[in-house]
Design an enzyme around this catalytic site. Structure first.
Site, PDB file in Angstrom:
ATOM      1  N   ASP A  58       0.864  -1.181   0.000  1.00 34.78           N
ATOM      2  CA  ASP A  58       0.000   0.000   0.000  1.00 34.78           C
ATOM      3  C   ASP A  58       0.902   1.233   0.000  1.00 34.78           C
ATOM      4  OD1 ASP A  58      -1.704   2.180   1.113  1.00 34.78           O
ATOM      5  OD2 ASP A  58      -3.164   0.544   1.282  1.00 34.78           O
ATOM      6  N   LYS A  84     -11.319   5.610  -7.177  1.00 29.53           N
ATOM      7  CA  LYS A  84     -11.786   6.392  -8.330  1.00 29.53           C
ATOM      8  C   LYS A  84     -13.293   6.398  -8.557  1.00 29.53           C
ATOM      9  CE  LYS A  84     -11.754   2.663 -11.648  1.00 29.53           C
ATOM     10  NZ  LYS A  84     -11.665   2.259 -13.034  1.00 29.53           N
ATOM     11  N   SER A 124      -7.441  14.159 -14.120  1.00 27.72           N
ATOM     12  CA  SER A 124      -8.706  13.851 -14.794  1.00 27.72           C
ATOM     13  C   SER A 124      -9.320  15.128 -15.342  1.00 27.72           C
ATOM     14  CB  SER A 124      -9.654  13.236 -13.754  1.00 27.72           C
ATOM     15  OG  SER A 124     -10.963  13.178 -14.255  1.00 27.72           O
ATOM     16  N   ALA A 125     -10.074  14.980 -16.411  1.00 30.29           N
ATOM     17  CA  ALA A 125     -10.827  16.114 -16.958  1.00 30.29           C
ATOM     18  C   ALA A 125     -11.829  16.642 -15.944  1.00 30.29           C
ATOM     19  CB  ALA A 125     -11.551  15.668 -18.231  1.00 30.29           C
ATOM     20  N   TYR A 149     -14.060  12.726  -4.936  1.00 31.75           N
ATOM     21  CA  TYR A 149     -13.057  12.129  -5.829  1.00 31.75           C
ATOM     22  C   TYR A 149     -12.420  13.216  -6.694  1.00 31.75           C
ATOM     23  CZ  TYR A 149     -11.094  10.153 -10.025  1.00 31.75           C
ATOM     24  OH  TYR A 149     -10.243   9.903 -11.067  1.00 31.75           O
ATOM     25  N   LYS A 153      -8.317  14.960  -7.025  1.00 29.48           N
ATOM     26  CA  LYS A 153      -7.473  15.215  -8.210  1.00 29.48           C
ATOM     27  C   LYS A 153      -7.087  16.689  -8.253  1.00 29.48           C
ATOM     28  CE  LYS A 153      -7.488  11.061  -9.691  1.00 29.48           C
ATOM     29  NZ  LYS A 153      -6.278  10.268  -9.493  1.00 29.48           N
ATOM     30  N   ASN A 179     -12.240  10.159 -21.144  1.00 27.07           N
ATOM     31  CA  ASN A 179     -12.957   8.944 -20.706  1.00 27.07           C
ATOM     32  C   ASN A 179     -12.316   7.688 -21.289  1.00 27.07           C
ATOM     33  OD1 ASN A 179     -14.829  11.241 -20.281  1.00 27.07           O
ATOM     34  ND2 ASN A 179     -16.267   9.657 -19.670  1.00 27.07           N
ATOM     35  N   ASN A 198     -20.366   1.972 -12.780  1.00 27.53           N
ATOM     36  CA  ASN A 198     -20.830   3.363 -12.813  1.00 27.53           C
ATOM     37  C   ASN A 198     -20.626   3.962 -14.191  1.00 27.53           C
ATOM     38  OD1 ASN A 198     -21.239   3.672  -9.897  1.00 27.53           O
ATOM     39  ND2 ASN A 198     -19.027   3.332  -9.806  1.00 27.53           N
ATOM     40  N   LEU A 200     -20.096   4.277 -18.368  1.00 29.15           N
ATOM     41  CA  LEU A 200     -20.958   3.874 -19.480  1.00 29.15           C
ATOM     42  C   LEU A 200     -20.492   2.585 -20.177  1.00 29.15           C
ATOM     43  CD1 LEU A 200     -23.356   4.537 -21.324  1.00 29.15           C
ATOM     44  CD2 LEU A 200     -21.775   5.896 -22.728  1.00 29.15           C
ATOM     45  N   ARG A 231     -19.160  12.965 -24.409  1.00 32.88           N
ATOM     46  CA  ARG A 231     -17.849  12.811 -23.768  1.00 32.88           C
ATOM     47  C   ARG A 231     -16.795  12.474 -24.814  1.00 32.88           C
ATOM     48  NH1 ARG A 231     -20.788  14.460 -20.528  1.00 32.88           N
ATOM     49  NH2 ARG A 231     -21.141  13.828 -18.369  1.00 32.88           N
ATOM     50  N   ASP A 295     -23.735  15.367 -13.351  1.00 30.55           N
ATOM     51  CA  ASP A 295     -23.281  15.216 -14.740  1.00 30.55           C
ATOM     52  C   ASP A 295     -23.318  16.557 -15.470  1.00 30.55           C
ATOM     53  OD1 ASP A 295     -22.647  12.566 -14.772  1.00 30.55           O
ATOM     54  OD2 ASP A 295     -24.439  11.892 -15.850  1.00 30.55           O
TER      55      ASP A 295
END
Ligand code: NAD
Ligand code: WQD
Length: 338
Positions: A58, A84, A124-125, A149, A153, A179, A198, A200, A231, A295
């Site tokens: 870890d 994540k 991440s975007a 989350y 980031k 994505n 979660n 798509l 996306r 979203d």
């Protein structure tokens, strides 16, 4: 050159190990296997024909991690390890801040004590929030995240930036993924979500394989060409190759660099359903549900900076992304449990 990959048994990390080994780098993997199977390591070795030094450690275990650094003496770290799941982070914010932030603080402390100050970080975007403009360039201001989350980031980008400002010996690359979907062409490694997916594409592949009944499309009243969310989907192998190209930004004196890793093309949820059906010949039944909280309507990158400065460009189109996601899912209906 030796690269230590944290979270290297996970979805993006495992694909990156393959591309690093293909490009001639030596690789060591650290993963606590919280969200990964030990089988991944054998599958990686079967793909590349090379051994992977694997440590079930870890990153919050300072002593264990220090031993790995002393043994492996890596030149750079590619840091994927973290939690994540967006929805879970809303229910368990403490766990997300503790793992992602504390884990990265301990990792970077061990790194500096061992004289390794080169890091590529999985951002991440999501840090753009509801983006100020589209296509999103790296100059787009960071926005307000809608979940813990995303904030991890956002904060980790700031922490790594501050480390570099205080000590310019740190070379830091922040990669903002759009994505990631798809899988390695072999169909032997891929995305393996716990429980009901979660995201798509894993939801679609699980409908296609018969594990789930139908897709729930979250809203068809957005201001997009068909009302469903748009996306920038990127093949995970292209994303992995982006990390190999980003290593050149860790040369001495490179400093801090930020890149979007996306294709620059936006697809709606219904575009993805249609592309998946065309690529695989498998029907994906769906229903329209209300919007999902948090979203945004539309999100796609400008990938120009990465092309210009890293010589990197995504090569796979949506058809390959669907075909490869499906090969992985159909060859491994239970993920790594088979
Ligand atoms: P993943 O869950 O498949 O991989 C993360 C890996 O880190 C797992 O194997 C897990 O076991 C390991 N890990 C978690 N906490 C750890 C710890 N404390 N110590 C050691 N290992 C630990 O996720 P992924 O999709 O491969 O994502 C990799 C990174 O990219 C993550 O940081 C994620 O936030 C980021 N990211 C992912 C996406 C995406 O859509 N998949 C998009 C943008 C950014
Ligand atoms: C894509 C589109 C949904 C599932 C998330 C994180 C982001 C990043 C990538 C890590 C949206 C729609 C989805 C479903 C649907 N991860 N959808 N039915 O939300 O763009 O990004 O993963 O950094 O931080 O937020 O990806 O795959 O969940 O959704 O209609 O069952 O598909 O509404 O328009 P998202 P996603």
């Amino acid at each position: 050159m030796k690269i230590l990959v944290t979270g290297g048994a996970g979805f993006i990390g495992s694909h990156t190990v393959v591309e690093l080994q293909n490009a001639g780098y030596e690789v060591a993997v650290v993963d606590n296997l919280y969200n990964a199977s030990p089988k991944v390591i054998g599958r990686l070795e079967a793909i590349t024909g090379k051994t992977v030094s694997f440590y079930k450690v870890d990153i919050r275990d300072r002593e264990g991690l220090t031993k790995v650094f002393e043994q492996e003496k890596p030149d750079a770290v590619i840091h994927f390890a973290g939690l994540k799941a967006v929805g879970e982070s809303v229910r368990k914010p403490w766990e997300y801040y503790e793992n992602n932030i504390n884990g990265t603080l301990i990792l970077t402390d061990v790194m500096r004590k061992c004289g390794c100050k080169n890091i590529i970080f999985s951002s991440s975007a999501t840090v753009y929030g509801d983006p100020a403009f589209i296509p999103i360039t790296e100059e787009c201001p960071k926005g307000t995240c809608t979940n813990p989350y995303g904030w991890t980031k956002w904060m980790l980008e700031q922490i790594l930036t501050d480390l570099h400002t205080a000590d310019p010996e740190w070379n830091v690359v922040l990669l903002r993924y759009f994505n990631p979907i798809g899988a390695h062409k072999s169909g032997t490694i891929g995305e393996n979500p716990n429980g009901i997916p979660n995201n798509l594409m894993p939801y679609i592949t699980q409908v296609a394989v018969g594990k789930l009944e139908k897709l729930h499309v979250f809203g068809n009243d957005y201001n997009t060409h068909d009302g469903t969310g748009v996306r920038d989907y990127i093949h995970v192998v292209d994303l992995a190759k982006g990390h190999v190209c980003a290593l050149k930004k860790l040369e001495p004196g490179s400093g801090l660099s930020i890149y979007n890793l996306g294709t620059g093309v936006g697809y709606s949820v219904l575009d993805i359903v249609k592309s998946f059906e065309e690529a695989t010949g498998v029907k994906v039944p769906y229903v329209i549900d209300p919007r999902r909280a948090g979203d945004i309507a539309e999100c796609y990158s400008s990938p120009e900076k990465a092309e210009k400065e890293l010589g990197w460009k995504a090569e796979n189109g949506i058809r390959e992304m669907c075909e490869d996601a499906w090969r992985w899912q159909s060859m491994n209906p239970k993920g790594y449990e088979d």
